[in-house]
Design a protein around this motif. Structure first.
Motif, PDB file in Angstrom:
ATOM      1  N   TYR A 126      -3.757   0.422  -2.905  1.00 47.44           N
ATOM      2  CA  TYR A 126      -3.489  -0.907  -2.366  1.00 47.44           C
ATOM      3  C   TYR A 126      -3.172  -1.874  -3.501  1.00 47.44           C
ATOM      4  CZ  TYR A 126      -5.562   0.568   2.092  1.00 47.44           C
ATOM      5  OH  TYR A 126      -5.842   1.207   3.279  1.00 47.44           O
TER       6      TYR A 126
ATOM      7  N   LYS B 221      -6.434  -5.568  -1.284  1.00 48.16           N
ATOM      8  CA  LYS B 221      -7.517  -4.593  -1.260  1.00 48.16           C
ATOM      9  C   LYS B 221      -8.748  -5.194  -0.601  1.00 48.16           C
ATOM     10  CE  LYS B 221      -7.452  -2.013  -4.813  1.00 48.16           C
ATOM     11  NZ  LYS B 221      -7.579  -1.461  -6.182  1.00 48.16           N
TER      12      LYS B 221
ATOM     13  N   VAL C  64       0.859  -1.184   0.000  1.00 46.25           N
ATOM     14  CA  VAL C  64       0.000   0.000   0.000  1.00 46.25           C
ATOM     15  C   VAL C  64       0.894   1.232   0.000  1.00 46.25           C
ATOM     16  CG1 VAL C  64      -0.209  -0.055   2.527  1.00 46.25           C
ATOM     17  CG2 VAL C  64      -1.889   1.219   1.177  1.00 46.25           C
TER      18      VAL C  64
END
Length: 122
Positions: A59, A64, A49
């Motif tokens: 991300y 994610k 990230v």
């Protein structure tokens, strides 16, 4: 002297959670680019990230919806909340920061912590 100190890693079973922390000394996260990267055994470093200059958060697709980055500017601490961990998340995780990150991947940020190991068993 800039130091980033990572902590919070450990061993968990699949589906579990961990929260990583990164404390900075000699550096202020507030106006910097920050992020987390990881490296699994035998693999290249991978960006997890990244928060850029404009505050946008990016991300990796693999994390994610499961991982969340946050920062406490008053305490100068960066966090990575990791939920629904899977065995493929097993890696050494490091925080990273840089004052200028235009077009730069988090794996290339100028400052990096020493890493904290995350191991996820099935």
């Amino acid at each position: 002297q800039v130091q980033l100190l990572d902590s919070g890693g450990g061993s968990v079973q699949a589906g579990g959670s961990l929260r990583l922390s990164c404390v900075a000394s000699g550096y202020t996260f507030r106006s910097a680019c920050v992020g987390w990267l990881r490296q699994a055994p035998g693999k290249e470093r991978e960006g997890v990230v990244r928060i850029g200059h404009n505050g946008n958060t990016d991300y990796a697709s693999s994390v994610k919806g499961r991982f969340t980055i946050s920062q406490d500017n008053a305490k100068n601490i960066l966090y990575l909340q990791m939920n629904s961990l899977q065995p493929e998340d097993t890696a050494m995780y490091s925080c990273a920061a840089d004052t200028a990150c235009y077009g730069k991947s988090v794996v290339d940020f100028g400052y990096r912590g020493q890493g904290t190991q995350v191991t996820v068993s099935s």
